[in-house]
Design a protein around this motif. Structure first.
Motif, short mmCIF file in Angstrom:
data_model
loop_
_atom_site.label_atom_id
_atom_site.label_comp_id
_atom_site.label_asym_id
_atom_site.label_seq_id
_atom_site.Cartn_x
_atom_site.Cartn_y
_atom_site.Cartn_z
N PHE A 41 0.83 -1.20 0.00
CA PHE A 41 0.00 0.00 0.00
C PHE A 41 0.87 1.25 0.00
O PHE A 41 0.52 2.26 -0.60
CB PHE A 41 -0.91 -0.03 1.23
N GLY A 42 2.00 1.17 0.70
CA GLY A 42 2.93 2.29 0.81
C GLY A 42 2.88 2.93 2.18
O GLY A 42 1.79 3.30 2.65
N ALA A 43 4.03 3.07 2.81
CA ALA A 43 4.09 3.59 4.17
C ALA A 43 3.55 5.02 4.26
O ALA A 43 2.78 5.35 5.17
CB ALA A 43 5.52 3.52 4.70
N ALA A 44 3.94 5.87 3.32
CA ALA A 44 3.49 7.27 3.36
C ALA A 44 1.97 7.34 3.16
O ALA A 44 1.28 8.07 3.87
CB ALA A 44 4.20 8.09 2.29
N ARG A 45 1.47 6.56 2.21
CA ARG A 45 0.04 6.54 1.95
C ARG A 45 -0.73 6.00 3.16
O ARG A 45 -1.79 6.53 3.52
CB ARG A 45 -0.23 5.66 0.72
N LEU A 46 -0.17 4.98 3.83
CA LEU A 46 -0.80 4.42 5.02
C LEU A 46 -0.85 5.46 6.14
O LEU A 46 -1.88 5.62 6.80
CB LEU A 46 -0.06 3.16 5.48
N ARG A 47 0.25 6.20 6.34
CA ARG A 47 0.27 7.26 7.36
C ARG A 47 -0.79 8.32 7.06
O ARG A 47 -1.48 8.79 7.96
CB ARG A 47 1.66 7.89 7.46
N GLU A 48 -0.94 8.68 5.79
CA GLU A 48 -1.96 9.67 5.41
C GLU A 48 -3.37 9.15 5.69
O GLU A 48 -4.21 9.88 6.21
CB GLU A 48 -1.84 10.00 3.91
N GLU A 49 -3.61 7.90 5.35
CA GLU A 49 -4.94 7.31 5.60
C GLU A 49 -5.23 7.23 7.10
O GLU A 49 -6.35 7.49 7.52
CB GLU A 49 -5.03 5.92 4.96
N VAL A 50 -4.23 6.86 7.89
CA VAL A 50 -4.41 6.80 9.34
C VAL A 50 -4.71 8.19 9.89
O VAL A 50 -5.60 8.35 10.73
CB VAL A 50 -3.17 6.17 10.03
N ALA A 51 -4.01 9.20 9.40
CA ALA A 51 -4.27 10.58 9.85
C ALA A 51 -5.69 11.00 9.50
O ALA A 51 -6.39 11.61 10.33
CB ALA A 51 -3.25 11.54 9.23
N ARG A 52 -6.15 10.67 8.27
CA ARG A 52 -7.52 11.00 7.87
C ARG A 52 -8.54 10.28 8.75
O ARG A 52 -9.55 10.86 9.16
CB ARG A 52 -7.75 10.65 6.40
N LEU A 53 -8.27 9.02 9.05
CA LEU A 53 -9.16 8.25 9.91
C LEU A 53 -9.23 8.86 11.30
O LEU A 53 -10.31 9.00 11.88
CB LEU A 53 -8.68 6.79 9.98
N ARG A 54 -8.09 9.25 11.85
CA ARG A 54 -8.07 9.88 13.17
C ARG A 54 -8.81 11.21 13.18
O ARG A 54 -9.53 11.53 14.12
CB ARG A 54 -6.63 10.06 13.65
N GLN A 55 -8.66 11.99 12.11
CA GLN A 55 -9.40 13.26 12.01
C GLN A 55 -10.90 13.01 11.95
O GLN A 55 -11.68 13.71 12.61
CB GLN A 55 -8.95 14.04 10.77
#
Length: 134
Positions: A41-55
């Motif tokens: 999936f990609g580490a950077a993309r996963l971090r972005e998705e996690v941040a969006r989920l947390r928001q």
């Protein structure tokens, strides 16, 4: 701290490892497959998705929850949202809904705030109909 828990003999430890071996194998398999998929999936993309989920979670908490976060069970007026309190000193926190939510929003928010035992009962009724089948 380590050492504060109950002591087990080497024989008990061996029985516990055997008892939990299938759980451990399942955990290890799922953990390996998660990290393979995360890498694809990609580490950077996963971090972005996690941040969006947390928001999104924080926005829903502000919108839905009294106080915006967890509360002691005794502070939750709706019994359907009050978590089970096991015997002992542990206190399981839960969520109370904000007052004044329109009915459709209240229903959506309640689905998000329902404790696991009550949620399991809802799923049982949907899957098996009628009363609690478990």
């Amino acid at each position: 701290p380590a050492g504060d828990g109950p002591r087990v003999s080497p024989a008990q430890a061996a029985r516990l490892r055997a008892w939990n071996s299938l759980d451990w194998a399942l955990y290890a398999h799922l953990n390996r497959s998660f990290w393979r998929r995360a890498e694809a999936f990609g580490a950077a993309r996963l971090r972005e998705e996690v941040a969006r989920l947390r928001q999104r979670r924080a926005a829903l908490a502000r919108h839905c929850l009294q106080g915006g976060g967890p509360l002691p069970a005794r502070a939750i007026p709706d019994g359907r949202l009050r978590p089970f309190q096991p015997p002992g000193r542990a206190q399981i926190l839960g969520y109370a809904l904000r007052a004044g939510l329109p009915p459709t929003e209240r229903e959506r928010c309640a689905r998000l705030a329902t404790p696991e035992l009550q949620y399991k009962d809802i799923l049982d009724r949907r899957q098996f109909g009628g009363g609690n089948a478990s």
